[in-house]
Motif scaffolding. Sequence first.
Motif, PDB file in Angstrom:
ATOM      1  N   UNK A   4      -0.094  38.991  32.709  1.00  0.00           N
ATOM      2  CA  UNK A   4      -1.444  38.822  33.251  1.00  0.00           C
ATOM      3  C   UNK A   4      -2.442  39.184  32.165  1.00  0.00           C
ATOM      4  N   UNK A   5      -3.279  38.213  31.824  1.00  0.00           N
ATOM      5  CA  UNK A   5      -4.302  38.423  30.808  1.00  0.00           C
ATOM      6  C   UNK A   5      -5.665  38.300  31.477  1.00  0.00           C
ATOM      7  N   UNK A   6      -6.512  39.270  31.241  1.00  0.00           N
ATOM      8  CA  UNK A   6      -7.869  39.231  31.757  1.00  0.00           C
ATOM      9  C   UNK A   6      -8.775  38.673  30.667  1.00  0.00           C
ATOM     10  N   UNK A   7      -9.510  37.625  30.997  1.00  0.00           N
ATOM     11  CA  UNK A   7     -10.427  36.996  30.052  1.00  0.00           C
ATOM     12  C   UNK A   7     -11.854  37.426  30.357  1.00  0.00           C
ATOM     13  N   UNK A   8     -12.552  37.869  29.321  1.00  0.00           N
ATOM     14  CA  UNK A   8     -13.954  38.243  29.432  1.00  0.00           C
ATOM     15  C   UNK A   8     -14.757  37.326  28.524  1.00  0.00           C
ATOM     16  N   UNK A   9     -15.829  36.753  29.057  1.00  0.00           N
ATOM     17  CA  UNK A   9     -16.665  35.829  28.291  1.00  0.00           C
ATOM     18  C   UNK A   9     -18.013  36.483  28.030  1.00  0.00           C
ATOM     19  N   UNK A  10     -18.387  36.558  26.767  1.00  0.00           N
ATOM     20  CA  UNK A  10     -19.615  37.222  26.366  1.00  0.00           C
ATOM     21  C   UNK A  10     -20.878  36.400  26.492  1.00  0.00           C
ATOM     22  N   UNK A  11     -20.790  35.214  27.040  1.00  0.00           N
ATOM     23  CA  UNK A  11     -21.976  34.394  27.259  1.00  0.00           C
ATOM     24  C   UNK A  11     -22.168  34.208  28.755  1.00  0.00           C
ATOM     25  N   UNK A  12     -23.390  34.378  29.211  1.00  0.00           N
ATOM     26  CA  UNK A  12     -23.691  34.226  30.635  1.00  0.00           C
ATOM     27  C   UNK A  12     -24.217  32.834  30.973  1.00  0.00           C
ATOM     28  N   UNK A  13     -24.481  32.034  29.977  1.00  0.00           N
ATOM     29  CA  UNK A  13     -25.055  30.702  30.179  1.00  0.00           C
ATOM     30  C   UNK A  13     -24.091  29.795  30.942  1.00  0.00           C
ATOM     31  N   UNK A  14     -24.596  29.090  31.937  1.00  0.00           N
ATOM     32  CA  UNK A  14     -23.757  28.221  32.768  1.00  0.00           C
ATOM     33  C   UNK A  14     -22.987  27.196  31.938  1.00  0.00           C
ATOM     34  N   UNK A  15     -23.619  26.614  30.935  1.00  0.00           N
ATOM     35  CA  UNK A  15     -22.963  25.595  30.117  1.00  0.00           C
ATOM     36  C   UNK A  15     -22.337  26.148  28.851  1.00  0.00           C
ATOM     37  N   UNK A  16     -22.058  27.420  28.831  1.00  0.00           N
ATOM     38  CA  UNK A  16     -21.528  28.088  27.640  1.00  0.00           C
ATOM     39  C   UNK A  16     -20.251  27.439  27.134  1.00  0.00           C
ATOM     40  N   UNK A  17     -20.219  27.175  25.831  1.00  0.00           N
ATOM     41  CA  UNK A  17     -19.000  26.629  25.227  1.00  0.00           C
ATOM     42  C   UNK A  17     -17.892  27.688  25.206  1.00  0.00           C
TER      43      UNK A  17
END
Length: 185
Positions: A4-17
């Motif tokens: 199980x890997x938890x992914x965290x995304x540092x961009x809050x923008x809806x269309x974030x690449x």
Amino acid sequence: MSVRILALVGSLRAGSHNRQLAEAAVKHAPEGVTIELFEGLADIPFYNEDVDVEGSVPAEAARLREAAGQADGFLLFTPEYNGTIPAVLKNAIDWLSRPYGAGALSGKPVAVVGTAFGQYGGVWAQDETRKAVGIAGATVLEDAKLAIASSVVRFAETHPADDAEVVADLLKVLEQFGSAGTAAA
């Protein structure tokens, strides 16, 4: 064995690449690997020791810690803001680094990847993120690197999940979790 890997995304923008890159990792995770994309980093208050006491931890921070506690490893996706890590991702690392010496990151493998508009794909932000999670006690997967440059052009018409080269590179990053002893051989 499943991982199980938890992914965290540092961009809050809806269309974030970077969010799209995380979605590609979720979609193409190899058999035996589950990647959970954590939702809610924007709702976590800035870390403050005054509220980080039993019975007073904000619900959003407690939810992050609970999800992290159930993870075998972490995959962090970071854009580059002014040459460094976005505040929302650094804040998550701060919450996960506590309690000191026993935070949810302690001893767990972490890979840092991302994409950015510039020609280097956000490598400065990725390096800063690796530094922060390493100091927080994580086992940084130094060979698990992926910095995709020119994201605005590269992903203008193609989602990262549909880019064969990106998918292959993501799978190479995920293989590093196996080398760290978290994935099935």
